[in-house]
Design an enzyme around this catalytic site. Structure first.
Site, PDB file in Angstrom:
ATOM      1  CB  ALA A  49      -0.911  -0.007   1.222  1.00  0.00           C
TER       2      ALA A  49
ATOM      3  N   GLY B 243       2.283   7.466  -1.167  1.00  0.00           N
ATOM      4  CA  GLY B 243       3.040   8.554  -1.768  1.00  0.00           C
ATOM      5  C   GLY B 243       3.945   9.230  -0.762  1.00  0.00           C
TER       6      GLY B 243
ATOM      7  CB  CYS C 267      -8.862   4.491   7.896  1.00  0.00           C
ATOM      8  SG  CYS C 267      -8.149   4.333   6.238  1.00  0.00           S
TER       9      CYS C 267
ATOM     10  N   GLY D 122       3.254   1.196   5.549  1.00  0.00           N
ATOM     11  CA  GLY D 122       4.315   1.967   6.188  1.00  0.00           C
ATOM     12  C   GLY D 122       4.011   2.339   7.622  1.00  0.00           C
TER      13      GLY D 122
ATOM     14  CB  CYS E 246      -6.311  11.936   5.597  1.00  0.00           C
ATOM     15  SG  CYS E 246      -7.635  10.695   5.509  1.00  0.00           S
TER      16      CYS E 246
END
EC number: 2.8.1.13
Length: 358
Positions: A6, A9, A101, A125, A193
């Site tokens: 996953a 970015g 999430c 991460g 987010c």
């Protein structure tokens, strides 16, 4: 092993993917499109799923030489995370959207799709560790994310990998630079987010609308009016609409919220301490629930203080008796249990706080 990485970015997921490639796994990168707004832009360190984030993730995948895809989970994210977040605040609760999430998107919907496509593991991460199937705190305690992962079941953890959990953040950035990844100095994401402005109250007001009520003290004296309980959380001191401190000269804090009557109660800091908690929907990360009362360490915020408590599962509820009071406990918060030992880094489970008392 076939691994789905996953890739947000950011630097953490980029290095995590790189390490899985180095380990010799068959790695495919995927970016989750979670925003329903086309072409969303990042605002500094806030926001998610921006065009810049997708581009950064794709460039990292190119450097690593792995396939890269963008999967659209925007509708499910809206329903399972954003809508639940708004509904919880409307009920006077204080949820953690990152917990939701992880539980409903990254390690549920994403993981299920990955397994259906033949992947063995989903690598992220996150700063956390897995040891013998047990979830543990990260080496970098300042970045530790075990709290927001404590809602995962043993089955979900069996198909998860956290490649950077044994590494300090500064070391992750240094590694990204050595690998030539352009995200090495990219700012960390902060805040919620899907609220890039950082103004949670304004976001909730737009979603919920005006539901006027009163701010009252322990005696029932009305001190102010408000436009909705969604603008408050237990422990809040600022933005109460009250002029001046209490009659004793001490600051006032939100001590309780009654969504049914749209009443926000305020009091002294001393009124915030609680000794007993009841948690609903408990999850035990190792699979088995504790037998009888067990002493452990509890935490109610992602980077909040911890406290020793005696925890017992009775029926489908978790009863928690704190040895020392915790302040600012709110319904809807995630209660995470850690093993009581010298390290204190093993996650035992979690629950959602349903009620509390002094």
């Amino acid at each position: 092993m076939k691994v789905l990485a996953a890739m947000s970015g950011g630097v953490d997921s980029s290095v995590a993917a790189a390490r899985m490639v180095d380990a010799g796994h068959d790695v495919v990168g995927v970016h989750l499109a979670l925003s329903t707004v086309s072409g969303t832009l990042r605002t500094g360190s806030r926001g998610c799923c921006s065009k810049e984030d997708v581009s950064d993730a794709r460039r990292v995948a190119d450097v690593l030489g792995i396939p890269f895809y963008v999967w659209d989970f925007a509708e499910k994210f809206q329903e399972d995370v954003i809508d639940n977040f708004v509904s919880a605040y409307a009920r006077g609760e204080t949820p953690n959207p990152c917990v939701q999430c992880n539980q409903r998107i990254k390690f549920s919907a994403l993981s299920v799709r990955a397994l259906m496509l033949g992947f063995d593991t989903v690598a992220t991460g996150h700063y956390a560790r897995l040891s013998g199937g047990r979830l543990r705190r990260a080496v970098d305690r300042g970045k530790d994310q075990s709290y927001v992962l404590a809602v995962l079941t043993a089955q979900q953890l069996r198909h998860a990998a956290f490649p950077i959990g044994d590494t300090l953040k500064r070391q992750v950035r240094a590694e990204a630079a050595r690998r030539g990844l352009l995200v090495a100095d990219k700012p960390d994401s902060h805040g919620i987010c899907f609220i890039p402005s950082g103004n949670t109250r304004a976001f909730l007001s737009e979603c919920i609308g005006i539901r006027r009520g009163s701010v009252v003290d322990a005696d029932g004296t009305v001190l102010a009016e408000h436009d909705g309980v969604h603008g408050f959380t237990v422990g809040q001191r600022k933005g109460l609409g009250i002029v001046g401190p209490g009659p004793n000269g001490r600051p006032r804090y939100v001590t309780a919220i009654d969504a049914d009557t749209a009443t926000v109660y305020v009091g002294d800091a001393a009124d915030l301490g609680v000794h007993t908690l009841i948690g609903r929907a408990p999850v035990f990360t190792a699979g088995a629930a504790p037998l009888g009362p067990v002493q452990c360490v509890v935490q109610i915020r992602a980077h909040g203080e911890t406290a020793v408590a005696v925890v017992e599962l009775i029926g489908d509820e978790l009863f928690v008796r704190l040895c020392e009071p915790l302040r600012g406990v709110a319904r809807g918060q995630t209660l995470v249990l850690y093993r009581l030992d010298p390290d204190g880094d093993e996650v035992l489970g979690s629950a959602t706080i349903a009620s509390m008392s002094a």
